[in-house]
Design a protein around this motif. Structure first.
Motif, PDB file in Angstrom:
ATOM      1  N   UNK A  24      11.399  -1.264   4.134  1.00 14.82           N
ATOM      2  CA  UNK A  24      10.167  -1.347   3.342  1.00 14.82           C
ATOM      3  C   UNK A  24      10.451  -1.119   1.860  1.00 14.82           C
ATOM      4  N   UNK A  25      11.261  -0.113   1.545  1.00 20.87           N
ATOM      5  CA  UNK A  25      11.596   0.156   0.140  1.00 20.87           C
ATOM      6  C   UNK A  25      12.299  -1.039  -0.493  1.00 20.87           C
ATOM      7  N   UNK A  26      13.219  -1.664   0.246  1.00 22.48           N
ATOM      8  CA  UNK A  26      13.919  -2.846  -0.264  1.00 22.48           C
ATOM      9  C   UNK A  26      12.957  -4.010  -0.475  1.00 22.48           C
ATOM     10  N   UNK A  27      12.015  -4.179   0.434  1.00 20.68           N
ATOM     11  CA  UNK A  27      11.018  -5.239   0.309  1.00 20.68           C
ATOM     12  C   UNK A  27      10.159  -5.024  -0.940  1.00 20.68           C
ATOM     13  N   UNK A  28       9.698  -3.793  -1.138  1.00 21.54           N
ATOM     14  CA  UNK A  28       8.861  -3.475  -2.307  1.00 21.54           C
ATOM     15  C   UNK A  28       9.654  -3.691  -3.598  1.00 21.54           C
ATOM     16  N   UNK A  29      10.930  -3.352  -3.581  1.00 26.28           N
ATOM     17  CA  UNK A  29      11.771  -3.507  -4.770  1.00 26.28           C
ATOM     18  C   UNK A  29      12.092  -4.971  -5.059  1.00 26.28           C
ATOM     19  N   UNK A  30      12.208  -5.789  -4.022  1.00 25.19           N
ATOM     20  CA  UNK A  30      12.661  -7.172  -4.223  1.00 25.19           C
ATOM     21  C   UNK A  30      11.532  -8.191  -4.374  1.00 25.19           C
ATOM     22  N   UNK A  31      10.349  -7.879  -3.852  1.00 26.95           N
ATOM     23  CA  UNK A  31       9.225  -8.821  -3.925  1.00 26.95           C
ATOM     24  C   UNK A  31       8.329  -8.482  -5.118  1.00 26.95           C
ATOM     25  N   UNK A  32       7.709  -9.484  -5.696  1.00 22.74           N
ATOM     26  CA  UNK A  32       6.787  -9.255  -6.816  1.00 22.74           C
ATOM     27  C   UNK A  32       5.535  -8.530  -6.345  1.00 22.74           C
ATOM     28  N   UNK A  33       5.042  -8.895  -5.168  1.00 26.26           N
ATOM     29  CA  UNK A  33       3.838  -8.264  -4.632  1.00 26.26           C
ATOM     30  C   UNK A  33       3.986  -7.943  -3.157  1.00 26.26           C
ATOM     31  N   UNK A  34       3.590  -6.715  -2.784  1.00 26.31           N
ATOM     32  CA  UNK A  34       3.629  -6.296  -1.383  1.00 26.31           C
ATOM     33  C   UNK A  34       2.367  -5.489  -1.092  1.00 26.31           C
ATOM     34  N   UNK A  35       1.711  -5.808   0.027  1.00 20.25           N
ATOM     35  CA  UNK A  35       0.563  -5.042   0.503  1.00 20.25           C
ATOM     36  C   UNK A  35       0.963  -4.375   1.805  1.00 20.25           C
ATOM     37  N   UNK A  36       0.770  -3.061   1.887  1.00 26.29           N
ATOM     38  CA  UNK A  36       1.130  -2.311   3.090  1.00 26.29           C
ATOM     39  C   UNK A  36      -0.145  -1.713   3.676  1.00 26.29           C
ATOM     40  N   UNK A  37      -0.458  -2.135   4.899  1.00 27.52           N
ATOM     41  CA  UNK A  37      -1.665  -1.673   5.591  1.00 27.52           C
ATOM     42  C   UNK A  37      -1.262  -0.680   6.675  1.00 27.52           C
ATOM     43  N   UNK A  38      -1.764   0.545   6.569  1.00 28.21           N
ATOM     44  CA  UNK A  38      -1.457   1.598   7.532  1.00 28.21           C
ATOM     45  C   UNK A  38      -2.636   1.749   8.494  1.00 28.21           C
ATOM     46  N   UNK A  39      -2.330   1.804   9.789  1.00 23.34           N
ATOM     47  CA  UNK A  39      -3.383   1.997  10.783  1.00 23.34           C
ATOM     48  C   UNK A  39      -2.931   3.015  11.820  1.00 23.34           C
ATOM     49  N   UNK A  40      -3.892   3.480  12.613  1.00 26.79           N
ATOM     50  CA  UNK A  40      -3.624   4.424  13.694  1.00 26.79           C
ATOM     51  C   UNK A  40      -4.117   3.792  15.006  1.00 26.79           C
ATOM     52  N   UNK A  41      -3.527   4.177  16.142  1.00 25.27           N
ATOM     53  CA  UNK A  41      -3.856   3.515  17.407  1.00 25.27           C
ATOM     54  C   UNK A  41      -5.299   3.691  17.873  1.00 25.27           C
ATOM     55  N   UNK A  42      -5.897   4.840  17.648  1.00 27.97           N
ATOM     56  CA  UNK A  42      -7.261   5.080  18.129  1.00 27.97           C
ATOM     57  C   UNK A  42      -8.303   4.952  17.029  1.00 27.97           C
ATOM     58  N   UNK A  43      -8.045   4.085  16.073  1.00 31.54           N
ATOM     59  CA  UNK A  43      -8.917   3.924  14.910  1.00 31.54           C
ATOM     60  C   UNK A  43      -9.640   2.578  14.991  1.00 31.54           C
ATOM     61  N   UNK A  44     -10.916   2.628  15.339  1.00 32.85           N
ATOM     62  CA  UNK A  44     -11.706   1.400  15.454  1.00 32.85           C
ATOM     63  C   UNK A  44     -11.842   0.665  14.138  1.00 32.85           C
ATOM     64  N   UNK A  45     -12.034   1.415  13.063  1.00 29.78           N
ATOM     65  CA  UNK A  45     -12.167   0.798  11.732  1.00 29.78           C
ATOM     66  C   UNK A  45     -10.881   0.057  11.366  1.00 29.78           C
ATOM     67  N   UNK A  46      -9.741   0.662  11.684  1.00 31.60           N
ATOM     68  CA  UNK A  46      -8.438   0.037  11.385  1.00 31.60           C
ATOM     69  C   UNK A  46      -8.338  -1.341  12.034  1.00 31.60           C
ATOM     70  N   UNK A  47      -8.706  -1.396  13.305  1.00 30.44           N
ATOM     71  CA  UNK A  47      -8.562  -2.636  14.060  1.00 30.44           C
ATOM     72  C   UNK A  47      -9.576  -3.692  13.620  1.00 30.44           C
ATOM     73  N   UNK A  48     -10.754  -3.259  13.191  1.00 37.94           N
ATOM     74  CA  UNK A  48     -11.777  -4.200  12.724  1.00 37.94           C
ATOM     75  C   UNK A  48     -11.436  -4.733  11.336  1.00 37.94           C
ATOM     76  N   UNK A  49     -10.852  -3.892  10.495  1.00 37.84           N
ATOM     77  CA  UNK A  49     -10.586  -4.248   9.101  1.00 37.84           C
ATOM     78  C   UNK A  49      -9.303  -5.064   8.920  1.00 37.84           C
ATOM     79  N   UNK A  50      -8.317  -4.804   9.740  1.00 39.01           N
ATOM     80  CA  UNK A  50      -7.008  -5.462   9.561  1.00 39.01           C
ATOM     81  C   UNK A  50      -7.083  -6.989   9.496  1.00 39.01           C
ATOM     82  N   UNK A  51      -7.749  -7.682  10.442  1.00 39.55           N
ATOM     83  CA  UNK A  51      -7.768  -9.151  10.351  1.00 39.55           C
ATOM     84  C   UNK A  51      -8.454  -9.643   9.075  1.00 39.55           C
TER      85      UNK A  51
END
Length: 104
Positions: free
Chosen positions: A6-33
């Protein structure tokens, strides 16, 4: 994905979006798509990465992510945006559009 990759990707790409979610998080699963669709349609040059907090605690700790969902957007290796829990797709689009146009 591991922390080094991940650190290498962030360093080498101009733009990176990292989405963090948890397994029992309904909002996470609804928002991700919706967030994935926003990046693929409006910001296709930004690499989208999904990290599950429970499976990658080292990444979560390194970036001080302790709640889900969290979205981090990096431009040129620097954290540009951090959104935690409640996030509007329209607000995200408006915030990211200007630097995106300048960089790509």
């Amino acid at each position: 994905m591991d922390l080094t990759t991940l650190k290498n990707l962030i360093a080498s790409e101009t733009g990176v979006a990292v989405y963090f979610s948890a397994p029992n998080c309904g909002v996470c699963h609804a928002l991700r798509p919706k967030i994935e669709e926003l990046f693929s349609e409006k910001f296709p040059s930004v690499k989208f990465v999904h990290v599950q907090i429970d499976k990658s605690p080292g990444i979560s700790g390194e970036y001080s992510v302790f709640s889900a969902p969290t979205l981090l957007v990096f431009f040129e290796g620097k954290e540009f945006l951090r959104k935690v829990r409640l996030m509007s797709i329209q607000e995200l689009q408006g915030t990211i559009a200007r630097p995106y146009k300048m960089l790509f």
